[in-house]
Design a protein around this motif. Structure first.
Motif, short mmCIF file in Angstrom:
data_model
loop_
_atom_site.label_atom_id
_atom_site.label_comp_id
_atom_site.label_asym_id
_atom_site.label_seq_id
_atom_site.Cartn_x
_atom_site.Cartn_y
_atom_site.Cartn_z
N HIS A 157 -1.73 -2.27 4.81
CA HIS A 157 -1.55 -2.11 3.40
C HIS A 157 -2.41 -1.45 2.55
O HIS A 157 -3.62 -1.19 2.97
CB HIS A 157 -1.48 -3.60 2.70
N ASP A 158 -2.08 -0.99 1.47
CA ASP A 158 -2.97 -0.34 0.60
C ASP A 158 -3.61 1.12 1.24
O ASP A 158 -4.80 1.23 1.21
CB ASP A 158 -3.89 -1.04 0.03
N SER A 201 2.75 -3.39 3.16
CA SER A 201 2.95 -3.18 1.67
C SER A 201 2.05 -2.02 1.01
O SER A 201 0.98 -1.75 1.50
CB SER A 201 2.76 -4.78 1.15
N ASN A 202 2.67 -1.46 0.20
CA ASN A 202 1.84 -0.93 -0.71
C ASN A 202 1.11 0.17 -0.24
O ASN A 202 -0.39 0.35 -0.45
CB ASN A 202 0.88 -1.70 -1.76
N THR A 225 7.05 -5.54 1.89
CA THR A 225 7.14 -5.91 0.46
C THR A 225 6.29 -5.01 -0.60
O THR A 225 5.66 -3.97 0.01
CB THR A 225 6.62 -7.21 0.11
N HIS A 226 6.54 -4.89 -1.79
CA HIS A 226 5.99 -4.19 -2.75
C HIS A 226 5.61 -2.60 -2.35
O HIS A 226 4.68 -2.25 -2.19
CB HIS A 226 4.65 -4.91 -3.07
N HIS A 227 6.57 -1.79 -2.31
CA HIS A 227 6.53 -0.59 -1.75
C HIS A 227 7.78 0.28 -2.32
O HIS A 227 8.90 -0.26 -2.47
CB HIS A 227 6.32 -0.40 -0.50
N ASP A 228 7.58 1.66 -2.55
CA ASP A 228 8.75 2.33 -3.14
C ASP A 228 9.55 3.04 -1.86
O ASP A 228 10.44 2.52 -1.61
CB ASP A 228 8.29 3.57 -3.93
N GLU A 256 10.42 -8.60 -1.46
CA GLU A 256 10.36 -8.33 -2.87
C GLU A 256 9.62 -7.13 -2.96
O GLU A 256 8.72 -6.58 -2.23
CB GLU A 256 9.61 -9.53 -3.55
N GLY A 257 9.94 -6.46 -4.22
CA GLY A 257 9.21 -5.19 -4.60
C GLY A 257 9.66 -4.08 -4.11
O GLY A 257 8.78 -2.98 -4.09
N HIS A 279 15.85 -7.60 -1.59
CA HIS A 279 15.42 -6.90 -2.59
C HIS A 279 15.63 -5.34 -2.35
O HIS A 279 14.91 -4.93 -1.44
CB HIS A 279 13.94 -7.43 -3.02
#
Length: 383
Positions: A157-158, A201-202, A225-228, A256-257, A279
């Motif tokens: 992530h990140d 994620s992200n 999760t949480h990613h475009d 989610e996200g 999602h």
């Protein structure tokens, strides 16, 4: 045990569970999850002594990815990444660049912030079971011009771009790297790749991208999760070498996200099977350049926004062109108004190249994907 099973579980599932139990003589009803990857190894309380058994459990187009099977166990003891050109023994970077097959595990929980992309050599398994391992906060994993890679049980992530730096890729070679995209896992010109039970994620660009002639890939049991832009499969509309790409996307939880590209496909053959989509903000499955997409047994929960109900998106292509592309939905569960726009004549020969395993009923997706992501495995107990 069997009497209870028949009361609480529908008959075909129960029968499958009992067959699984009988086959392993374990006697644990909970082992039979219906997830063929997990049922292959997770029932074994001695998984830690039998780590390399995992290499026999892959399914789909990446099923022949053996990673570091039959190689020695390499234990990562140092979370540092001080020198990407001369990595210290005991670091993850030192492990992945070696020429020999290696099964790479971790001594303890650790967060690894890489200075530059982690450039992998062939025949490697990164196995995070038994520790909480995060690759985060810097450049992440690059699988380029190699073969037989397994990534399992890692939190990714990140991730950020790296590059304009020297980086070692083998004991004999290091070279100048231009700027990377900031993917979680970048697969470039590589084959026989399996990414399983990771939590992603992200990241700056994609969570998992496969481009430039990559093929024989399975992406399974991951929690995203949480990613475009989640997953790109295929380099560009003009890069026709990706016509041979075959990718299985199975048993993942798209959570989610997330916005789009679950996955976004070009040119090749893509089997999207038994995933749980809970999602999306734009669309779930998209593509361009005439990919063949075989969507089977997935569960699609549409967003409440009336304009975002469609699962599919053809990117920047007129209907007169995309109407001949072979995209089909078979046995998918559509919830909250979700709908899939099929196309093509449904040529069986084309879908044969986009079929890699038998789909389970979509009604079982919740249980099949309930353990998606990095697992919490304890030594001496079933994982």
């Amino acid at each position: 045990m069997l009497t209870v099973c028949y009361i609480v579980i529908v008959y075909p599932v129960c029968r499958s569970i009992n067959e699984s139990i009988a086959r392993r003589n374990l006697g644990y009803l909970s082992c039979g999850t219906g997830n063929p990857i997990d049922d292959c190894w997770r029932c074994d309380p001695n998984w830690e002594q039998n780590r390399q058994r995992l290499a026999d459990c892959a399914i789909g187009f990446g099923k022949d990815a053996i990673g570091g099977k039959n190689g020695r166990i390499y234990v990562v003891t140092d979370s540092g990444d001080d020198d990407p050109v001369t990595p210290k023994p005991g670091t993850l970077r030192h492990a992945v660049i070696q020429d020999e097959p290696l099964w790479i595990i971790f001594q303890r929980d650790m967060v690894i912030k890489l200075k530059e992309e982690l450039i992998m050599n062939s025949y490697k398994t990164i196995d995070g079971r038994g520790a909480s391992v995060h690759i985060a906060g810097g450049p992440c994993i690059t699988i380029q011009f190699v073969t037989n890679i397994i990534i399992h049980g890692i939190n990714i992530h990140d991730c950020k771009p790296g590059g304009n730096a020297m980086v070692r890729s083998s004991p004999r070679h290091y070279g100048w790297r231009t700027m990377s995209d900031g993917d979680g896992v970048s697969i470039f010109g590589s084959s026989h790749i399996w990414v399983d039970h990771c939590t992603l994620s992200n990241c700056q660009d994609g969570l998992i991208d496969a481009i430039r002639g990559s093929t024989a890939i399975t992406i399974s049991n991951n929690y995203m999760t949480h990613h475009d832009k989640v997953m790109l499969l295929g380099h560009s509309d003009s890069y026709t070498a990706d016509k041979n790409m075959q990718v299985t996307v199975a048993f993942n939880h798209f959570g989610e996200g997330l916005v789009q590209r679950m996955p976004r496909c070009r040119h090749g053959y893509f089997h999207v099977v038994n995933n749980d989509y809970t999602h999306w903000e734009m669309y779930a499955i998209g593509g361009s350049a005439n990919p063949t997409i075989n969507s089977q047994g997935n569960r699609f929960l549409a967003p409440d926004d009336r304009s975002k109900k469609e699962v599919t998106k053809r990117e920047e292509t007129p209907e007169s062109e995309w109407k001949s592309w072979n995209w089909r939905s078979e046995g998918d569960l559509m919830l909250n108004g979700a709908y899939f726009t099929p196309s093509g004549a449904g040529a069986s020969s084309s879908y044969a190249k986009a079929s890699s395993l038998g789909a389970k009923p979509s009604s079982l997706v919740a249980s099949i994907t309930s353990s998606a992501g990095a697992l919490s495995c304890k030594k001496g107990a079933r994982c």
